[in-house]
Design a protein around this motif. Structure first.
Motif, mmCIF file in Angstrom:
data_model
loop_
_atom_site.group_PDB
_atom_site.id
_atom_site.type_symbol
_atom_site.label_atom_id
_atom_site.label_comp_id
_atom_site.label_asym_id
_atom_site.label_seq_id
_atom_site.Cartn_x
_atom_site.Cartn_y
_atom_site.Cartn_z
ATOM 1 N N LEU A 1 109.288 6.614 17.895
ATOM 2 C CA LEU A 1 109.724 6.858 18.995
ATOM 3 C C LEU A 1 109.659 8.519 19.030
ATOM 4 O O LEU A 1 110.186 9.178 18.212
ATOM 5 C CB LEU A 1 110.944 6.507 19.608
ATOM 6 C CG LEU A 1 111.134 4.829 19.672
ATOM 7 C CD1 LEU A 1 112.682 4.596 20.123
ATOM 8 C CD2 LEU A 1 110.045 4.264 20.261
ATOM 9 N N GLN B 1 111.373 9.564 24.415
ATOM 10 C CA GLN B 1 111.610 8.085 24.092
ATOM 11 C C GLN B 1 112.845 7.621 23.454
ATOM 12 O O GLN B 1 113.647 6.832 23.844
ATOM 13 C CB GLN B 1 110.447 7.439 23.341
ATOM 14 C CG GLN B 1 109.100 7.399 24.082
ATOM 15 C CD GLN B 1 108.147 6.813 23.045
ATOM 16 O OE1 GLN B 1 107.934 7.281 22.104
ATOM 17 N NE2 GLN B 1 107.409 6.021 23.732
ATOM 18 N N GLU B 2 113.369 8.418 22.603
ATOM 19 C CA GLU B 2 114.551 7.996 21.611
ATOM 20 C C GLU B 2 115.729 8.139 22.636
ATOM 21 O O GLU B 2 116.673 7.348 22.693
ATOM 22 C CB GLU B 2 114.580 8.684 20.306
ATOM 23 C CG GLU B 2 115.944 8.428 19.553
ATOM 24 C CD GLU B 2 115.586 7.162 18.863
ATOM 25 O OE1 GLU B 2 116.122 5.891 19.576
ATOM 26 O OE2 GLU B 2 114.935 7.086 17.877
ATOM 27 N N ALA C 1 117.360 1.279 29.033
ATOM 28 C CA ALA C 1 116.174 1.312 28.162
ATOM 29 C C ALA C 1 114.614 1.506 29.147
ATOM 30 O O ALA C 1 113.941 1.185 28.862
ATOM 31 C CB ALA C 1 115.939 0.049 27.184
ATOM 32 N N VAL D 1 111.072 3.316 27.768
ATOM 33 C CA VAL D 1 110.660 3.519 26.261
ATOM 34 C C VAL D 1 109.195 3.192 26.020
ATOM 35 O O VAL D 1 108.382 3.804 25.232
ATOM 36 C CB VAL D 1 111.806 2.557 25.628
ATOM 37 C CG1 VAL D 1 111.512 2.742 24.251
ATOM 38 C CG2 VAL D 1 113.234 2.986 25.850
ATOM 39 N N GLN E 1 117.815 4.843 21.343
ATOM 40 C CA GLN E 1 116.786 3.614 21.674
ATOM 41 C C GLN E 1 116.576 2.874 20.502
ATOM 42 O O GLN E 1 116.620 1.440 20.582
ATOM 43 C CB GLN E 1 115.587 4.107 22.217
ATOM 44 C CG GLN E 1 115.861 4.573 23.913
ATOM 45 C CD GLN E 1 116.433 3.539 24.737
ATOM 46 O OE1 GLN E 1 116.215 2.453 24.619
ATOM 47 N NE2 GLN E 1 117.371 4.185 25.758
#
Length: 757
Positions: free
Chosen positions: A413, A417-418, A606, A609, A684
């Motif tokens: 990620l 994204q994280e 979330a 992601v 994430q």
């Protein structure tokens, strides 16, 4: 079995429980001494951490080893982005130059930075001329740079206040480390600390008595403490890291509580049925104790699968998890019987009447249903009435849930994204990558030569710099830092693609497969492994993918063999593997649906992601395959026990499932609650791990064990116990059986005495 018949309880678990009950204080003392010694020796030995050079294989490992052998300490690099907010200003304007000079002065004046460079010297000015980068290194060790970067951050903020027409932001290893620690440093500790009270609360509801609820938690905590000490000792052979400690705590709490729960529930059930305290303890040791040993060995084998990855972090996690399961298993079959024998009726102390009124009848008869679950009893009647329909419906539902896993996309990620928008530095990261593609995560070429200043080496370095840009792998600028004393040079190449990992990976391949062979590769004696964030991710993925087949094969084959020798049934061994694989597949499907496709993603925070973190599928497989065996072994052991006592297969299934439903449900609720805590973390990758584990355990304890398992066994009938003649020579580990419960209390048994029924 008719009343009056006898049976001898035998086996390792029964003998361990019997010895422990007879030598109560010795058993408790040995356990306490073991925990204290393990912690003391582990503390004295200290824990060896995984080195960066051992983290990965491939070129990343080679590069890290060269740097390590040369004794070069790479500092934490920082960058200050100076960018025009609005208007037509350029980096060449006087106001912009003033801001650059102010940033450089402010950073240098802190005394925390070195090698502060101007963008006008390093040519780190964006193509559109609206952005520039001031670069510098933090003084001191890179691992602790996050603790020293705050004065620099404040100095940069001060310059920003004086130049509001520009955007002035700092990013780099040290500043990212600080923001991460400030925002999420306590996340793990909060999750770990809250896991124990959650487990205790659920156990209190399950048992309705404080002492009975405290026993499983106490056993799990002492097992975790002992394993922490053992990790320090073992780390001198297999280095450990913080991730291994967190996973060990999760697994240790889960199995430690589960094993104690299984044992304690059976002992209470036998006492409620009218047996003496001694006879109840012996039967619990012979039955639940045996199930704990079989389950524990199976879980250990599954965890050992991580040792085949060749990845230091996975190896550390596997070994730490294996150790805590082994310690919890030994504690459950040794010190727990001693504690139950010492406590006797006092295990019911601290009773909460409104939770669990005493169901034992005043006339001495057993409680109705012998602890059987009414809910699962009703479910089982439907399942066993039409097992074929139940099998088709349940299996069809799980296959539908698992279907999205066929399109699973895995990747390491990116920062956005994280963390999403939860960290301000994510915005800075994206702006740097937009203005300078790959600039925040350049490829790093570690060049080692006999003489780094030799003419042919210098020429090859110059050619590499030129071709890195002309080939399209980079838009530059390509920076070279030479360490004359060590004959090593570092070449930093911003990769075209930036935060787009697929495109950046293509640029990396171009460097490795074309640019390097055509330049540095033509000089004899020169090593030039390419590392960096993108290269590390690629090498990690390649190594992980290469280990999937051996890990899966090892875990499945050894779990199958353990089930075969534990139940001496080819059918049960096969069905256990198939059901576990179905459970893991369903967990994969849920992960893909939520985190990749975004179905219900807002419920767990979330959104956006779009992928599953690379390491998770293999990690989940190993952990879930091991933990699922807890329930499977416990339930099937009870079914087999009832079948050997003369019940029909259908009746044995009914009896086995409904009498274990309570303890399996309690154990599952604890696991789901603990894993769900990790699903609330901001990262994430941790959220995916928590959601995946919680969903899989929930599915396993309900649909798999409550519907599919009984439906399959009902359809197979007597074929459940099939073992080909040519397998009769297998070791017989199935002899730890108990008699049926009786109503009148039995006199205390002595060692070697038969227990009457």
């Amino acid at each position: 079995m008719a009343n009056g018949e006898t049976t001898r309880v035998r086996g390792i678990a029964a003998r361990a429980g019997g010895w422990s009950a007879r030598h109560r204080w010795a058993a408790v003392g040995i356990w306490v001494l073991f925990v204290v010694l393990a912690m003391g020796l582990g503390s004295a030995a200290g824990q060896v951490k995984v080195k960066e050079s051992d983290q990965l294989g491939g070129e990343t490992h080679t590069a890290a080893k060269i740097i390590e052998d040369a004794g070069i300490e790479e500092p934490a690099s920082e960058t200050v982005l100076i960018q025009v907010r609005n208007g037509s200003s350029k980096a060449t304007d006087a106001g912009f130059r003033d801001a650059v000079d102010a940033v450089m002065r402010a950073v240098e004046d802190t005394g925390k930075a070195t090698d502060v460079t101007s963008p006008y010297d390093t040519r780190t000015i964006s193509k559109d001329g609206r952005s520039a980068l001031v670069q510098f290194d933090m003084r001191g060790e890179s691992d602790t740079a996050g603790e020293r970067v705050e004065p620099v951050l404040k100095a940069v903020e001060g310059v920003q206040k004086d130049h509001t027409e520009l955007r002035i932001e700092e990013i780099g290893g040290a500043s990212m480390m600080k923001q991460y620690n400030d925002a999420f440093g306590d996340d793990f500790q909060k999750a770990e600390y809250s896991a124990v009270p959650v487990a205790l609360g659920i156990l209190l509801i399950a048992f309705g008595a404080l002492v009975a609820a405290l026993l499983p938690v106490a056993l799990a905590i002492t097992a975790i403490m002992a394993t922490m000490g053992l990790m320090g000792i073992v780390s001198h052979l297999q280095p450990m890291d913080d991730t291994a400690s967190s996973v060990m705590l999760l697994v240790g709490l889960a199995v430690g509580v589960d094993y104690c729960l299984f044992y304690l529930r059976r002992e209470r059930e036998e006492r409620a049925a009218g047996r003496s305290a001694d006879a109840a303890l012996r039967i619990a040791a012979a039955t639940s104790g045996r199930a704990i040993i079989v389950s524990g060995i199976t879980v250990c084998v599954a965890m050992a699968g991580m040792l085949f990855t060749g990845l230091a972090t996975f190896e550390a996690m596997g070994l730490a998890s294996l150790m805590v399961v082994a310690v919890a298993m030994v504690g459950s079959v040794t010190v727990l019987p001693a504690l139950l024998s010492l406590l006797g009726e006092r295990v019911e102390k601290g009773r909460i009447p409104f939770l669990h009124p005493d169901k034992r009848r005043k006339n001495g008869n057993a409680a109705k249903g012998n602890g059987e679950s009414r809910f699962w009893g009703a479910v089982l009647r439907v399942v066993l009435a039409k097992p074929g329909v139940a099998l088709v419906v349940a299996a069809g539902a799980l296959l539908a849930i698992a279907a999205p896993a066929l399109g699973m996309k895995t990747q390491n990620l990116t920062l956005d994204q994280e963390f999403g928008d939860s960290l301000p530095i994510v915005g800075t990261y994206n702006r740097v990558n937009d203005a300078f593609p790959g600039g925040s995560e350049p490829a790093e070429v570690v060049v080692r030569a006999k003489d780094i200043n030799a003419a042919d080496v210098k020429s090859a370095l110059a050619d590499f710099r030129t071709q890195a840009v002309s080939s399209g792998a980079s838009r530059g600028p390509v920076e070279i830092k030479v360490h004359d004393a060590q004959n090593i040079a570092f070449v930093y190449v911003p990769l075209v693609g930036g935060s787009d990992q697929d495109k950046a990976g293509q640029s990396l391949d171009l460097l490795r497969d074309k640019v390097r062979p055509d330049t540095l590769g033509k000089v004899d004696g020169v090593q030039a492994p390419i590392t960096g964030q993108v290269a590390g991710n690629k090498d990690f993925n390649d190594q992980l993918i290469g280990s999937v087949a051996p890990v899966f094969a090892f875990v499945v084959v050894f779990a199958f063999l353990l089930m075969l020798v534990s139940f001496r049934s080819l059918t049960i061994a096969i069905t256990s593997i198939v059901l576990n694989l179905l459970s893991v597949g369903a967990a994969y499907g849920i992960l893909v649906g939520v985190f990749q496709h975004g179905w219900g993603a807002s419920l767990v925070g979330a959104e956006g992601v779009g992928a599953i973190v690379t390491w998770l599928p293999l990690f989940l497989f190993v952990i879930l395959f091991g933990l699922s065996m807890d329930y499977h072994v416990f339930v099937v052991s009870r079914i087999r026990e009832a079948r050997l006592r003369g019940r029909s297969t259908k009746d044995a299934i009914q009896h086995g499932v409904v009498t274990t439903a309570g303890v399996v449900t309690s154990a599952a609720v604890i696991m789901v609650a603990v894993f769900a805590i990790f699903g609330t973390l901001s990262m994430q990758s941790m959220k995916q791990m928590g959601v995946g584990l919680a969903a899989a355990v929930l599915i396993d304890a309900t649909i798999i064990r409550g519907v599919l398992l009984p439906a399959v066994m009902a359809l197979l009938g007597e074929r459940n116990w099939y073992l080909p003649r040519w397998l009769n020579r297998l070791p017989d580990l199935t002899h730890d059986e108990s008699p049926e419960p009786v109503s009148p209390p039995q006199p205390p048994a002595v060692e070697g005495e038969r227990v009457g029924v």
